[in-house]
Design an enzyme around this catalytic site. Sequence first.
Site, short mmCIF file in Angstrom:
data_model
loop_
_atom_site.label_atom_id
_atom_site.label_comp_id
_atom_site.label_asym_id
_atom_site.label_seq_id
_atom_site.Cartn_x
_atom_site.Cartn_y
_atom_site.Cartn_z
N ASP A 20 -32.30 -3.92 -8.35
CA ASP A 20 -32.92 -5.22 -8.62
C ASP A 20 -34.25 -5.41 -7.91
O ASP A 20 -34.95 -6.38 -8.16
CB ASP A 20 -31.96 -6.35 -8.20
CG ASP A 20 -30.75 -6.42 -9.11
OD1 ASP A 20 -30.93 -6.27 -10.33
OD2 ASP A 20 -29.63 -6.60 -8.60
N HIS B 174 -26.46 -2.25 -0.67
CA HIS B 174 -25.52 -2.03 -1.76
C HIS B 174 -24.18 -1.64 -1.17
O HIS B 174 -24.12 -0.95 -0.15
CB HIS B 174 -26.01 -0.91 -2.69
CG HIS B 174 -25.35 -0.94 -4.02
ND1 HIS B 174 -24.13 -0.34 -4.24
CD2 HIS B 174 -25.73 -1.50 -5.17
CE1 HIS B 174 -23.80 -0.55 -5.50
NE2 HIS B 174 -24.74 -1.26 -6.09
N1 CMC Z 1 -30.63 -8.21 3.84
C1 CMC Z 1 -30.33 -8.24 5.16
N2 CMC Z 1 -29.21 -7.75 5.69
C2 CMC Z 1 -28.34 -7.19 4.85
C3 CMC Z 1 -28.57 -7.09 3.47
C4 CMC Z 1 -29.79 -7.62 2.98
N3 CMC Z 1 -30.06 -7.57 1.67
N4 CMC Z 1 -27.54 -6.49 2.87
C5 CMC Z 1 -26.67 -6.19 3.85
N5 CMC Z 1 -27.15 -6.61 5.04
C6 CMC Z 1 -26.53 -6.44 6.35
C7 CMC Z 1 -25.39 -7.43 6.55
O1 CMC Z 1 -25.84 -8.62 7.15
C8 CMC Z 1 -24.46 -6.64 7.44
O2 CMC Z 1 -24.97 -6.67 8.75
P1 CMC Z 1 -23.95 -6.81 10.01
O3 CMC Z 1 -23.01 -5.63 9.91
O4 CMC Z 1 -24.82 -6.79 11.20
O5 CMC Z 1 -23.24 -8.11 9.80
C9 CMC Z 1 -24.61 -5.20 6.93
O6 CMC Z 1 -25.93 -5.14 6.37
C10 CMC Z 1 -23.58 -4.80 5.88
O7 CMC Z 1 -23.70 -5.72 4.81
P2 CMC Z 1 -22.50 -6.29 3.98
O8 CMC Z 1 -22.86 -7.67 3.52
O9 CMC Z 1 -21.23 -6.10 4.73
O10 CMC Z 1 -22.48 -5.29 2.75
P3 CMC Z 1 -21.71 -5.52 1.39
O11 CMC Z 1 -21.39 -4.17 0.90
O12 CMC Z 1 -20.60 -6.49 1.55
O13 CMC Z 1 -22.81 -6.23 0.47
C11 CMC Z 1 -24.59 -6.58 -1.02
C12 CMC Z 1 -23.56 -5.58 -0.48
C13 CMC Z 1 -25.32 -5.94 -2.19
C14 CMC Z 1 -23.89 -7.83 -1.52
C15 CMC Z 1 -25.59 -6.93 0.12
O14 CMC Z 1 -26.26 -5.76 0.53
C16 CMC Z 1 -26.59 -7.99 -0.32
O15 CMC Z 1 -26.29 -9.18 -0.22
N6 CMC Z 1 -27.82 -7.58 -0.81
C17 CMC Z 1 -28.75 -8.56 -1.32
C18 CMC Z 1 -28.39 -8.98 -2.71
C19 CMC Z 1 -28.69 -7.89 -3.73
O16 CMC Z 1 -29.78 -7.32 -3.72
N7 CMC Z 1 -27.76 -7.66 -4.64
C20 CMC Z 1 -27.90 -6.69 -5.73
C21 CMC Z 1 -26.96 -5.52 -5.55
S1 CMC Z 1 -27.35 -4.13 -6.64
C22 CMC Z 1 -27.17 -4.70 -8.25
C23 CMC Z 1 -25.90 -5.38 -8.56
O17 CMC Z 1 -24.82 -5.10 -8.07
O18 CMC Z 1 -25.96 -6.29 -9.39
#
Ligand code: CMC
Length: 424
Positions: free
Chosen positions: A359, A302
Amino acid sequence: MGNAVFTHGAVRLELPMVRATAGNNGYDITKLLARTGETTYDIGFGSTAACKSAITFIDGEAGVLRYRGYPIEQLAEKASFMEVAYLVLYGELPNAEQLDYFNCAINGYHLIDERLKEMFRSAPRRSHPMPLLAAAINSLSTFVYTNPLIDPTDLDGATHRLMGAVPTLAAYGYKNSIGQPMLYPLDSESYVENFIRMSFGVPSRPYPFDEEIIKALDVLLILHADHEQNCSTSTVRLVGSSGANVYVSVAAGVNALSGPLHGGANQAVLEMLAHIKRDGGGVNRFVEKVKQREAKLMGFGHRIYKNYDPRAAIVKQHADAILRHRTGHDELLDIALTLEDTALNDPYFQERKLYPNVDFYTGLIYQAMGFPVDMFTVLFAIGRLPGWIAHWREQAADPTMKIGRPRQIYVGQAKRDFVPLDQR
Ligand code: CMC
C-alpha cells in the site's frame, strides 16, 4: 521434524505434523481441548493455521510471493490480470481458448440489473465507495436467489457474475459520488478498459484510452489478486464456512478490507503524505512522532513480511516511471521516497523489521490515474476479487471443512444473581 508431544499433567498428547509443500508445517491440535480441557490462546492468529490451502505461498522472511507456484515478479511482467485471475481461481494458467471463454463468460455479466443502479442513487452523494460496493455485492445475491432461471449452486456462474459485475458496481459508486451518468460496459473493451472508461468517461464523447494507465492498472490488479489468509480472505472463509453464499461472503470481505490496517491503508498513506506536506515539518518530524507512538507509518509493516514486500518493490518501479513520466516531479512521491529511506535506515524500524508494504506506493499511482483517495481501496477490492472467490471455492470443495468457530478464554464476571431494577 516429526510429530510433537504436548504434556498436560498426566496427559501425554501427540500432535501430528501437518506437512506443507513449502513454508511452515503445522501441528494438529484438534484433540487438545477434548484431551486436556484447555484451549490455545493466539491473539490475531499469528501462530495459527486455520486451513490448508493450495492457492498462494508467501515466505515473509525472504520476501517471496507466488500464486499457484508462479513468482509474482514473473506474473506481473508477463501475464495479464485475466490470466492471473484464471490461474488463482482454477489452479493453472489458461490456454488461449480457455482465456477467451473466461473473458466472454465474464463479459456476459458486466451489465448489471438496472434496479441496482437505484441503490447507488439512493445513497448520499459523499458516501464512501467501500460500504457502497459491499452493499451492491450483497444485493447481487438477491438477484440470483430470487431468479428461478439462475441455479444458485452454479459456482462458475457465480464466479463469472462477480468478476463481471464488480468493476461495473465500483465505477457506479464513483459516478454517483460525482453526479455523472453511469456508463454501460462494452463487450469490445477489455476488463481494465471497461472499468477505466466507466469511471472517467462521459456519454457525450469517446474516451481516449491511455495505454500506460491501462497497463499499470492491470499490473496493480495482478499484485493484489491474492494474499493467502489475510483479514478479508479469512473473513470470506469464515462467513462462507456457515454455508453463506459466495456473494454475501465476498461482500463481507470487502468490509474487512476497508479498515486502515488492511486495504484501507492505501488511502491512509496518501492522507499521511499530504499531511506531512501540509504540516511543513518534514519527514524527520513525522518519523519522530511515529517513534513516540503518536502516529503510525501507514504503508509500512506486515504480519507476514519481515522483509521488503515483493509487491511494494514492483509498485515502486511503476510509481516512479508513471509519476516522473507524467509530471517530471511529484512532491508526494519525493516525500514517500524520503520517508522510506529514513525509516529503512532508522533502528526503530530495522529492529521491528518494518518495510514498505504493497500500500505504500499504490495510492500515488491511483492518484496519477485520476482516482480520488476514497476509491483507492475499491481498486484493491477489484484486484482481490479472484482471490476471495478462489478461497471460498477451495473451502467449499474441502470435505474436511467445518464451520469456523473459535474458542475464547472467558475473563468476565463469575456467576452472580439478578438484581431487580428498583434495587440497583
Ligand atoms: N508504524 C509504526 N510502528 C509499527 C508499524 C507501523 N506501520 N507497524 C508495526 N509497528 C510496530 C508496532 O508498534 C510494534 O512495536 P512494539 O513491538 O514496540 O509494540 C511492532 O512494530 C510489531 O507490530 P504489530 O502491530 O504487532 O504487527 P502486526 O503484525 O500485528 O501488524 C500491520 C501488522 C500491517 C497491521 C501493522 O504493521 C500496521 O499497522 N501497519 C500500518 C498499516 C498498513 O500499512 N497496513 C497494510 C498492510 S499490507 C496490505 C494489506 O494487508 O491490506
